[in-house]
Design a protein around this motif. Structure first.
Motif, PDB file in Angstrom:
ATOM      1  N   PRO A  11       0.822  -1.210   0.000  1.00  0.00           N
ATOM      2  CA  PRO A  11       0.000   0.000   0.000  1.00  0.00           C
ATOM      3  C   PRO A  11       0.855   1.258   0.000  1.00  0.00           C
ATOM      4  O   PRO A  11       1.930   1.292   0.613  1.00  0.00           O
ATOM      5  N   ILE A  12       0.384   2.280  -0.671  1.00  0.00           N
ATOM      6  CA  ILE A  12       1.057   3.579  -0.690  1.00  0.00           C
ATOM      7  C   ILE A  12       0.311   4.474   0.295  1.00  0.00           C
ATOM      8  O   ILE A  12      -0.869   4.772   0.118  1.00  0.00           O
ATOM      9  N   VAL A  13       1.023   4.898   1.317  1.00  0.00           N
ATOM     10  CA  VAL A  13       0.421   5.510   2.498  1.00  0.00           C
ATOM     11  C   VAL A  13       0.924   6.945   2.620  1.00  0.00           C
ATOM     12  O   VAL A  13       2.080   7.236   2.324  1.00  0.00           O
ATOM     13  N   LEU A  14       0.057   7.821   3.083  1.00  0.00           N
ATOM     14  CA  LEU A  14       0.434   9.214   3.317  1.00  0.00           C
ATOM     15  C   LEU A  14       0.654   9.433   4.805  1.00  0.00           C
ATOM     16  O   LEU A  14      -0.217   9.118   5.619  1.00  0.00           O
ATOM     17  N   SER A  15       1.807   9.984   5.166  1.00  0.00           N
ATOM     18  CA  SER A  15       2.051  10.370   6.555  1.00  0.00           C
ATOM     19  C   SER A  15       1.353  11.694   6.839  1.00  0.00           C
ATOM     20  O   SER A  15       1.422  12.636   6.039  1.00  0.00           O
ATOM     21  N   THR A  16       0.714  11.782   7.993  1.00  0.00           N
ATOM     22  CA  THR A  16       0.082  13.044   8.369  1.00  0.00           C
ATOM     23  C   THR A  16       1.116  14.157   8.507  1.00  0.00           C
ATOM     24  O   THR A  16       0.785  15.341   8.379  1.00  0.00           O
ATOM     25  N   ALA A  17       2.391  13.780   8.742  1.00  0.00           N
ATOM     26  CA  ALA A  17       3.447  14.788   8.834  1.00  0.00           C
ATOM     27  C   ALA A  17       3.639  15.525   7.514  1.00  0.00           C
ATOM     28  O   ALA A  17       4.169  16.643   7.494  1.00  0.00           O
ATOM     29  N   ILE A  30      -6.836  15.110   2.014  1.00  0.00           N
ATOM     30  CA  ILE A  30      -5.954  15.096   0.842  1.00  0.00           C
ATOM     31  C   ILE A  30      -5.692  13.668   0.384  1.00  0.00           C
ATOM     32  O   ILE A  30      -5.655  13.385  -0.821  1.00  0.00           O
ATOM     33  N   ALA A  31      -5.501  12.752   1.329  1.00  0.00           N
ATOM     34  CA  ALA A  31      -5.267  11.348   0.963  1.00  0.00           C
ATOM     35  C   ALA A  31      -6.449  10.793   0.183  1.00  0.00           C
ATOM     36  O   ALA A  31      -6.283  10.071  -0.818  1.00  0.00           O
ATOM     37  N   ALA A  32      -7.659  11.119   0.612  1.00  0.00           N
ATOM     38  CA  ALA A  32      -8.854  10.654  -0.092  1.00  0.00           C
ATOM     39  C   ALA A  32      -8.960  11.305  -1.468  1.00  0.00           C
ATOM     40  O   ALA A  32      -9.293  10.640  -2.459  1.00  0.00           O
ATOM     41  N   GLN A  33      -8.650  12.584  -1.539  1.00  0.00           N
ATOM     42  CA  GLN A  33      -8.737  13.313  -2.811  1.00  0.00           C
ATOM     43  C   GLN A  33      -7.773  12.745  -3.847  1.00  0.00           C
ATOM     44  O   GLN A  33      -8.125  12.606  -5.035  1.00  0.00           O
ATOM     45  N   LEU A  34      -6.564  12.400  -3.417  1.00  0.00           N
ATOM     46  CA  LEU A  34      -5.526  11.971  -4.359  1.00  0.00           C
ATOM     47  C   LEU A  34      -5.529  10.464  -4.610  1.00  0.00           C
ATOM     48  O   LEU A  34      -4.956  10.016  -5.604  1.00  0.00           O
ATOM     49  N   GLY A  35      -6.123   9.694  -3.733  1.00  0.00           N
ATOM     50  CA  GLY A  35      -6.182   8.252  -3.954  1.00  0.00           C
ATOM     51  C   GLY A  35      -5.105   7.457  -3.251  1.00  0.00           C
ATOM     52  O   GLY A  35      -4.746   6.361  -3.704  1.00  0.00           O
ATOM     53  N   TYR A  36      -4.578   7.954  -2.139  1.00  0.00           N
ATOM     54  CA  TYR A  36      -3.654   7.155  -1.337  1.00  0.00           C
ATOM     55  C   TYR A  36      -4.403   5.963  -0.739  1.00  0.00           C
ATOM     56  O   TYR A  36      -5.622   6.017  -0.524  1.00  0.00           O
ATOM     57  N   ASP A  37      -3.661   4.895  -0.460  1.00  0.00           N
ATOM     58  CA  ASP A  37      -4.275   3.671   0.065  1.00  0.00           C
ATOM     59  C   ASP A  37      -4.571   3.745   1.551  1.00  0.00           C
ATOM     60  O   ASP A  37      -5.344   2.938   2.069  1.00  0.00           O
ATOM     61  N   GLY A  38      -3.923   4.646   2.253  1.00  0.00           N
ATOM     62  CA  GLY A  38      -4.134   4.737   3.689  1.00  0.00           C
ATOM     63  C   GLY A  38      -3.293   5.845   4.280  1.00  0.00           C
ATOM     64  O   GLY A  38      -2.656   6.622   3.555  1.00  0.00           O
ATOM     65  N   LEU A  39      -3.291   5.901   5.614  1.00  0.00           N
ATOM     66  CA  LEU A  39      -2.616   6.978   6.323  1.00  0.00           C
ATOM     67  C   LEU A  39      -1.719   6.408   7.414  1.00  0.00           C
ATOM     68  O   LEU A  39      -2.031   5.401   8.040  1.00  0.00           O
ATOM     69  N   GLU A  40      -0.574   7.091   7.612  1.00  0.00           N
ATOM     70  CA  GLU A  40       0.236   6.871   8.806  1.00  0.00           C
ATOM     71  C   GLU A  40       0.045   8.094   9.699  1.00  0.00           C
ATOM     72  O   GLU A  40       0.324   9.217   9.272  1.00  0.00           O
ATOM     73  N   VAL A 236       5.439   4.621   2.749  1.00  0.00           N
ATOM     74  CA  VAL A 236       4.824   5.802   3.357  1.00  0.00           C
ATOM     75  C   VAL A 236       5.492   7.066   2.814  1.00  0.00           C
ATOM     76  O   VAL A 236       6.695   7.274   2.993  1.00  0.00           O
ATOM     77  N   VAL A 237       4.713   7.886   2.135  1.00  0.00           N
ATOM     78  CA  VAL A 237       5.221   9.168   1.647  1.00  0.00           C
ATOM     79  C   VAL A 237       5.295  10.124   2.838  1.00  0.00           C
ATOM     80  O   VAL A 237       4.277  10.474   3.441  1.00  0.00           O
ATOM     81  N   GLU A 238       6.528  10.505   3.182  1.00  0.00           N
ATOM     82  CA  GLU A 238       6.754  11.386   4.325  1.00  0.00           C
ATOM     83  C   GLU A 238       7.639  12.536   3.857  1.00  0.00           C
ATOM     84  O   GLU A 238       8.866  12.491   3.982  1.00  0.00           O
ATOM     85  N   ILE A 239       7.004  13.558   3.299  1.00  0.00           N
ATOM     86  CA  ILE A 239       7.749  14.681   2.737  1.00  0.00           C
ATOM     87  C   ILE A 239       7.453  15.958   3.534  1.00  0.00           C
ATOM     88  O   ILE A 239       6.497  16.019   4.305  1.00  0.00           O
ATOM     89  N   ASN A 240       8.277  16.952   3.307  1.00  0.00           N
ATOM     90  CA  ASN A 240       8.137  18.245   3.975  1.00  0.00           C
ATOM     91  C   ASN A 240       7.465  19.226   3.010  1.00  0.00           C
ATOM     92  O   ASN A 240       8.048  19.570   1.975  1.00  0.00           O
ATOM     93  N   THR A 241       6.253  19.643   3.352  1.00  0.00           N
ATOM     94  CA  THR A 241       5.557  20.623   2.501  1.00  0.00           C
ATOM     95  C   THR A 241       5.315  21.932   3.251  1.00  0.00           C
ATOM     96  O   THR A 241       4.467  22.734   2.841  1.00  0.00           O
TER      97      THR A 241
END
Length: 285
Positions: A11-17, A30-40, A236-241
């Motif tokens: 699964p491709i997961v979005l970190s809340t960070a 945003i995760a729902a809008q973009l189609g991520y599989d889940g959240l960390e 888990v995508v964990e980037i600085n935005t």
């Protein structure tokens, strides 16, 4: 002509960070809008990240599962869920169990947490025996003062040579430490349970968490190698935005990160088909 690729079970997961300074609810949206599989969920000073009932409602409303929990073990979260480190891990485990998450990410102890550091390996093993939730120890990095390397973590910032059964590799942290993440993954083998996907150029003492593909880390090679190995852990995508000019730019960075991940995971045996068009956009086939 469009090309049909295949994506793996990971699964491709979005970190809340990744949405900071926006709050935890924005990550679900945003995760729902973009189609991520889940959240960390990174447990922070944001009250929503600490409240299991709020998190469950957000997950149900947006139809985004919470797949992992990052324990509050950063310097900035030393007072979140108390100051006692074992208490933090216990609450993280309880949260993961109640939310249906499969992984709790934890950092190695700080050197000044002497008793915790001394008992860390054995205590983690005891906790693991009591739950199906996986505790995954993340690689960190040393602090450098000119030519001197200052060790902040005990027994070490690099968990690869420690006897932890489950390890998380973070590609921003490998940039700071000057480590080779591909060699780390090879050394870990099946112990690689979790991946924090980001990038970096290796600025001293700066944990950059760039969008994957914008630094010098082998993010694409890592994903392709894991795909070939039929990796089923979480990516888990964990980037600085935080420097984004607004919501639109933040979403663009997170969409780019998702497309990058899908594209380079596409070498695995199919769990579903994705189509890459002439512009490089990846979408369900």
């Amino acid at each position: 002509m469009d090309e049909v690729l295949q994506v793996p079970d990971a699964p491709i997961v979005l970190s809340t960070a990744s949405v900071y300074p926006e709050k935890t609810p924005a990550a679900f949206e945003i995760a729902a809008q973009l189609g991520y599989d889940g959240l960390e969920v990174m447990v922070t000073t944001d009250p929503a990240s600490q409240d299991i009932d709020v998190l469950r409602r957000l997950s149900d409303y947006h139809q985004i599962p919470i797949l992992s929990v990052h324990a509050p073990c950063l310097l900035l979260t030393q007072r979140v869920w108390g100051r006692e480190p074992w208490g933090k891990l216990m609450r993280s485990k309880d949260a993961a169990e109640k939310l249906g998450a499969r992984v709790v990410v934890v950092h190695p102890p700080f050197r000044w947490q002497r008793e915790y550091a001394r008992e860390f390996e054995q205590g983690l093993a005891r906790m693991q025996e009591e739950t199906d939730v996986v505790f995954s120890v993340e690689n960190m990095f040393p602090v450098r003062a000119r030519t001197t390397e200052v060790g902040m973590y005990a027994p070490h910032w690099n968990p690869v040579d420690q006897p932890y059964p489950n390890v998380t590799i973070d590609l921003s942290h490998t940039a700071v430490s000057g480590s080779d993440p591909l060699a780390m993954a090879d050394a870990l083998g099946d112990r690689l349970a979790h991946l924090h996907l980001a990038d970096g150029i290796g600025v001293v003492n700066r944990d950059e968490h760039l969008v994957p593909g914008r630094g010098n880390q082998p993010a694409a090679e890592m994903l392709e190698r894991l795909a070939a190995q039929r990796y089923t852990g979480q990516v888990v995508v964990e980037i600085n935005t935080r420097r984004a000019t607004g919501r639109d730019q933040r979403i663009d960075d997170l969409a780019e990160s998702l497309a990058f991940t899908r594209l380079h995971l596409a070498a695995a045996r199919p769990a579903g088909a994705w189509r890459v068009d002439s512009e490089g956009e990846v979408s369900p086939s």
